[in-house]
Every structure is written in structure tokens, then in C-alpha cells.
Scaffold this motif. Structure first.
Motif, PDB file in Angstrom:
ATOM      1  N   TYR A  36       0.816  -1.218   0.000  1.00 38.96           N
ATOM      2  CA  TYR A  36       0.000   0.000   0.000  1.00 38.96           C
ATOM      3  C   TYR A  36       0.852   1.272   0.000  1.00 38.96           C
ATOM      4  CZ  TYR A  36      -3.583  -3.405   0.915  1.00 38.96           C
ATOM      5  OH  TYR A  36      -4.406  -4.502   0.812  1.00 38.96           O
ATOM      6  N   ILE A  37       2.169   1.093   0.050  1.00 33.90           N
ATOM      7  CA  ILE A  37       3.083   2.222  -0.110  1.00 33.90           C
ATOM      8  C   ILE A  37       3.480   2.222  -1.579  1.00 33.90           C
ATOM      9  CG2 ILE A  37       5.263   3.262   0.578  1.00 33.90           C
ATOM     10  CD1 ILE A  37       5.014   1.762   3.265  1.00 33.90           C
ATOM     11  N   LYS A  38       2.844   3.061  -2.358  1.00 29.77           N
ATOM     12  CA  LYS A  38       3.082   3.100  -3.809  1.00 29.77           C
ATOM     13  C   LYS A  38       4.308   3.935  -4.155  1.00 29.77           C
ATOM     14  CE  LYS A  38      -0.618   0.683  -4.474  1.00 29.77           C
ATOM     15  NZ  LYS A  38      -0.505  -0.751  -4.646  1.00 29.77           N
ATOM     16  N   ALA A  68       2.411  10.586  -2.099  1.00 29.21           N
ATOM     17  CA  ALA A  68       2.057  12.000  -2.272  1.00 29.21           C
ATOM     18  C   ALA A  68       1.006  12.223  -3.351  1.00 29.21           C
ATOM     19  CB  ALA A  68       3.307  12.814  -2.576  1.00 29.21           C
ATOM     20  N   SER A  69       1.075  11.504  -4.445  1.00 32.22           N
ATOM     21  CA  SER A  69       0.091  11.728  -5.513  1.00 32.22           C
ATOM     22  C   SER A  69      -1.295  11.186  -5.152  1.00 32.22           C
ATOM     23  CB  SER A  69       0.570  11.112  -6.831  1.00 32.22           C
ATOM     24  OG  SER A  69       0.707   9.711  -6.702  1.00 32.22           O
ATOM     25  N   LEU A  70      -1.342  10.178  -4.304  1.00 30.28           N
ATOM     26  CA  LEU A  70      -2.630   9.627  -3.873  1.00 30.28           C
ATOM     27  C   LEU A  70      -3.270  10.453  -2.771  1.00 30.28           C
ATOM     28  CD1 LEU A  70      -1.755   5.825  -3.741  1.00 30.28           C
ATOM     29  CD2 LEU A  70      -3.070   7.011  -5.497  1.00 30.28           C
ATOM     30  N   TYR A  71      -2.422  11.038  -1.916  1.00 32.02           N
ATOM     31  CA  TYR A  71      -2.915  11.776  -0.749  1.00 32.02           C
ATOM     32  C   TYR A  71      -2.232  13.146  -0.708  1.00 32.02           C
ATOM     33  CZ  TYR A  71      -4.137   6.951   0.178  1.00 32.02           C
ATOM     34  OH  TYR A  71      -4.606   5.675   0.059  1.00 32.02           O
ATOM     35  N   ALA A  78      -9.593   9.939   3.738  1.00 31.97           N
ATOM     36  CA  ALA A  78     -10.865   9.232   3.901  1.00 31.97           C
ATOM     37  C   ALA A  78     -10.722   7.855   3.271  1.00 31.97           C
ATOM     38  CB  ALA A  78     -11.995  10.001   3.234  1.00 31.97           C
ATOM     39  N   VAL A  79     -11.287   6.859   3.921  1.00 30.44           N
ATOM     40  CA  VAL A  79     -11.244   5.497   3.390  1.00 30.44           C
ATOM     41  C   VAL A  79     -12.363   5.328   2.373  1.00 30.44           C
ATOM     42  CG1 VAL A  79     -11.449   3.055   3.954  1.00 30.44           C
ATOM     43  CG2 VAL A  79     -10.186   4.579   5.479  1.00 30.44           C
ATOM     44  N   LYS A  80     -11.951   5.085   1.115  1.00 33.35           N
ATOM     45  CA  LYS A  80     -12.918   4.913   0.032  1.00 33.35           C
ATOM     46  C   LYS A  80     -12.744   3.591  -0.702  1.00 33.35           C
ATOM     47  CE  LYS A  80     -12.813   9.851  -0.792  1.00 33.35           C
ATOM     48  NZ  LYS A  80     -12.234  10.875  -1.639  1.00 33.35           N
ATOM     49  N   ASN A  81     -11.583   2.938  -0.514  1.00 31.84           N
ATOM     50  CA  ASN A  81     -11.290   1.722  -1.275  1.00 31.84           C
ATOM     51  C   ASN A  81     -10.245   0.888  -0.541  1.00 31.84           C
ATOM     52  OD1 ASN A  81      -8.716   2.894  -1.887  1.00 31.84           O
ATOM     53  ND2 ASN A  81      -9.670   4.067  -3.520  1.00 31.84           N
ATOM     54  N   ALA A  82      -9.847  -0.214  -1.136  1.00 36.02           N
ATOM     55  CA  ALA A  82      -8.881  -1.127  -0.500  1.00 36.02           C
ATOM     56  C   ALA A  82      -7.521  -0.459  -0.299  1.00 36.02           C
ATOM     57  CB  ALA A  82      -8.727  -2.398  -1.339  1.00 36.02           C
ATOM     58  N   GLN A  83      -7.102   0.381  -1.252  1.00 33.49           N
ATOM     59  CA  GLN A  83      -5.833   1.102  -1.108  1.00 33.49           C
ATOM     60  C   GLN A  83      -5.867   1.978   0.151  1.00 33.49           C
ATOM     61  OE1 GLN A  83      -2.684   1.350  -2.453  1.00 33.49           O
ATOM     62  NE2 GLN A  83      -2.299   2.980  -0.994  1.00 33.49           N
ATOM     63  N   ALA A 107      -2.134  13.956   4.486  1.00 32.21           N
ATOM     64  CA  ALA A 107      -2.116  12.529   4.805  1.00 32.21           C
ATOM     65  C   ALA A 107      -0.863  11.796   4.328  1.00 32.21           C
ATOM     66  CB  ALA A 107      -3.355  11.839   4.241  1.00 32.21           C
ATOM     67  N   MET A 108      -0.119  12.364   3.412  1.00 29.48           N
ATOM     68  CA  MET A 108       1.126  11.743   2.956  1.00 29.48           C
ATOM     69  C   MET A 108       2.248  11.892   3.975  1.00 29.48           C
ATOM     70  SD  MET A 108       2.834  14.475   0.353  1.00 29.48           S
ATOM     71  CE  MET A 108       1.665  15.799   0.080  1.00 29.48           C
ATOM     72  N   HIS A 109       2.108  12.816   4.938  1.00 28.37           N
ATOM     73  CA  HIS A 109       3.192  13.292   5.799  1.00 28.37           C
ATOM     74  C   HIS A 109       3.227  12.577   7.157  1.00 28.37           C
ATOM     75  CE1 HIS A 109       5.895  16.558   7.214  1.00 28.37           C
ATOM     76  NE2 HIS A 109       5.282  16.385   8.355  1.00 28.37           N
ATOM     77  N   PHE A 110       4.406  12.032   7.454  1.00 27.74           N
ATOM     78  CA  PHE A 110       4.665  11.413   8.760  1.00 27.74           C
ATOM     79  C   PHE A 110       5.933  12.030   9.309  1.00 27.74           C
ATOM     80  CE2 PHE A 110       2.267   8.435   6.246  1.00 27.74           C
ATOM     81  CZ  PHE A 110       1.319   7.945   7.132  1.00 27.74           C
ATOM     82  N   SER A 111       5.960  12.297  10.606  1.00 29.91           N
ATOM     83  CA  SER A 111       7.141  12.921  11.197  1.00 29.91           C
ATOM     84  C   SER A 111       7.302  12.504  12.648  1.00 29.91           C
ATOM     85  CB  SER A 111       7.042  14.449  11.098  1.00 29.91           C
ATOM     86  OG  SER A 111       5.937  14.919  11.834  1.00 29.91           O
ATOM     87  N   ILE A 112       8.434  12.902  13.240  1.00 28.53           N
ATOM     88  CA  ILE A 112       8.670  12.633  14.649  1.00 28.53           C
ATOM     89  C   ILE A 112       7.698  13.468  15.484  1.00 28.53           C
ATOM     90  CG2 ILE A 112      10.267  13.001  16.572  1.00 28.53           C
ATOM     91  CD1 ILE A 112      12.536  12.174  14.833  1.00 28.53           C
TER      92      ILE A 112
END
Length: 114
Positions: A36-38, A68-71, A78-83, A107-112
Motif C-alpha cells: 500500500y506504499i506506492k 504523495a500523488s494519492l494523498y 478518507a477510506v474509500k477503497n482497498a488502497q 495525509a502523505m506526511h509522517f514525522s517525529i
């Protein structure tokens, strides 16, 4: 190295962030959720926050962008599909290991920390 659907990608990160990510990414891979990490779209990048004047966490290598392109920035997750369901599981693991996830607007961003 960050596991993702097409293999692995090396990303330059702060050692403290890498220490948090390593066990989280091992768990993600062991559960087969790396599919799921494209794309792995960023780590260290010296720049200001989007639409702001202060330096981004990316400037210190304490943030990473995934899918980034997906989110894209500005779009709430928002959960809309299996991805989306799979990505939510990836995010939950990252958060359980100490990452911050900006699901409401980046939603693409994760940090400390934020």
C-alpha cells in the motif's frame, strides 16, 4: 531503506527518526502492508512548510512523505477503497511507533513531531 510496492528506496533521514521508522517498517513489511506504499516521496529536503514561512520538519530529516500523488497536501484522508484501507493500516503502525500523521490535511506526511 523504505519498503514499498515496487521494492525499497533509500531516503536520507535524521538518525532519531530512522530509529523510530526501522521497527515500524519491519512490522509493515512483515504484514505485507508495504504493497500500500506506492511511492516514497521525500525525507530530507531543506524548505519551508507548504504555505508557510517556518522550516519544514523535512529540513532536519524528521519527516517523510508517502503516496504523495494519492494523498496530496490539503486533502483530508478518507477510506474509500482497498488502497485507503491498507494505507490506514500502514499509518496506524507508524503512529503506534511514535510518528505523527497529519491525516486531516496532509495525509502523505509522517514525522517525529509537529
Amino acid at each position: 531503506k523504505i519498503p514499498y510496492a515496487s521494492g525499497t528506496k533509500s531516503v536520507l533521514l535524521h538518525k532519531n527518526f530512522a530509529a523510530i521508522l526501522e521497527p515500524a517498517l519491519a512490522e509493515i513489511k512483515s504484514k505485507g502492508l508495504h504493497q500500500y506504499i506506492k511511492t516514497v516521496d521525500g525525507g530530507l529536503a531543506i524548505r519551508n512548510i507548504t504555505c508557510g514561512t517556518r522550516l519544514s520538519n523535512h529540513s532536519w530529516g524528521t519527516a517523510i512523505d508517502i503516496n504523495a500523488s494519492l494523498y496530496p497536501y490539503g486533502k483530508a484522508f478518507a477510506v474509500k477503497n482497498a488502497q485507503d484501507t491498507g494505507f490506514a493500516q500502514v499509518a496506524a503502525i507508524l503512529v503506534s511507533h511514535g510518528c505523527t500523521w497529519l491525516s486531516k490535511h496532509d495525509a502523505m506526511h509522517f514525522s517525529i513531531y509537529e
